[in-house]
Design an enzyme around this catalytic site. Structure first.
Site, PDB file in Angstrom:
ATOM      1  CE  LYS A  83       0.560  77.542   5.078  1.00  0.00           C
ATOM      2  NZ  LYS A  83       1.742  76.741   5.418  1.00  0.00           N
ATOM      3  CG  ASP A 119       5.258  77.604   6.359  1.00  0.00           C
ATOM      4  OD1 ASP A 119       4.960  77.767   7.563  1.00  0.00           O
ATOM      5  OD2 ASP A 119       4.407  77.599   5.448  1.00  0.00           O
TER       6      ASP A 119
END
Ligand code: ATR
Length: 302
Positions: A83, A119
């Site tokens: 990420k 997220d």
């Protein structure tokens, strides 16, 4: 469980002429549920697309993502451990990706790669779908790593009354309070950090929470970041305990169940962050055409 072939772990957009191609990149990635989730969204909304897997070697994310997009890939989800690499390689970032300090969704548009992070929005949508009232609530967020940072902005935007970040070591939790202090202040949310040992003392003195989120890596090894003593004080039957790990009832969830609290694993967050990514790629107009809660229910029974 079937073994993934090398081709399945290295989706090549040139192999799917006439079809928009997406992939989830991580290492390891063979057990990711994302391809199944996106295939269902595509079916529900009648989108012609292929969503596969990519498993770059550690240190080779940028090269793998660059060739995926050069070969015509339209978008990519990014998971552990890439990420931060995804954030670094994006040409531009959304504000929420900047705040999250990480990117889980890449989108190719006009030759540029845009980085976003869905997220936190996924967590909030899952909580709301489970009937959790976040506005005005008292939240305890356990952990101060990337997972916590990724969800802090969207949680604060729901205007809880108070949000406490508790972490083993205090430096990282303090950093998050520094980073998000301005946002919290502008939303009138009391945001502070404490160590897990300070939480131990506070719990004995009597402190409870409406919502406790486990964003530590402890759930992966099936430990709980909090002791049974803390758990017996901070959970009341009205509490909701959310573990970002999915697929098992973790020790943390058991502690909450023991106090009569409601619990959830993080499977809904996985599905909801995927739904957000799907809409970023395929268009927000498809929001009514996909049914993320039905996909979640299917995953739970499969
Ligand atoms: P991620 O990006 O997935 O959040 P990370 O940055 O390594 O991963 O952060 C993991 C978090 O879990 C940290 O808050 C870590 O605490 P420290 O900052 O003190 O290291 C926390 N953590 C990991 N294992 C833990 C355990 N057994 N008990 C409590 N906290 C734990």
């Amino acid at each position: 469980m079937s073994q993934s072939t090398s081709a399945e772990l290295h989706t090549d957009p040139t192999q799917f002429p006439g079809v928009d191609v997406y992939a989830v990149a991580g290492n390891p990635i063979s057990h990711s549920k994302s391809p199944a989730i996106h295939a269902r969204f595509a079916e529900q909304s009648k989108q012609k697309m292929h969503y596969g897997r990519l498993q770059p070697e550690i240190g080779e994310f940028k090269a793998a993502a660059t060739s995926f997009f050069a070969a015509g890939g339209k978008g990519m989800n990014v998971t552990v451990p890439f990420k931060l690499d995804a954030q670094a390689m994006a040409d531009a970032l959304t504000l929420r990706a900047q705040l999250a300090g990480a990117v889980n969704t890449l989108r190719m548009e006009d030759g540029k790669i845009f980085g976003d992070n869905t997220d936190g929005a996924g967590l909030v949508r899952d909580l709301l779908a489970q009937g959790i009232q976040i506005q005005g609530s008292r939240i305890l967020l356990l952990g101060a790593g990337g997972a916590s940072r990724g969800v802090l902005g969207p949680l604060l935007e729901q205007s809880p009354q108070e949000l406490i970040i508790a972490n083993r070591s205090n430096a990282k939790a303090d950093e998050l309070v520094q980073l998000f202090g301005g946002l919290a202040k502008s939303l009138n949310v009391s945001l502070r950090a404490m160590t897990l040992s300070a939480l131990e003392d506070a719990a004995k003195a009597g402190i409870f929470f409406d919502l406790v989120i486990n964003a530590t890596a402890a759930g992966l090894s099936n430990e709980s970041p909090i002791s049974d003593t803390v758990a017996s004080n901070i959970f009341v039957p009205q509490s909701f305990a959310y573990d970002m790990v999915y697929g098992k009832v973790t020790t943390f969830m058991q502690q909450a169940l023991h106090r009569g609290a409601r619990v959830s694993d993080g499977l809904g967050m996985l599905v909801e962050q995927a739904a957000d990514a799907f809409l970023i790629w395929r268009g927000a107009k498809l929001a009514d055409a996909i049914d993320s809660r039905a996909v979640l229910a299917e995953l739970r029974t499969s």
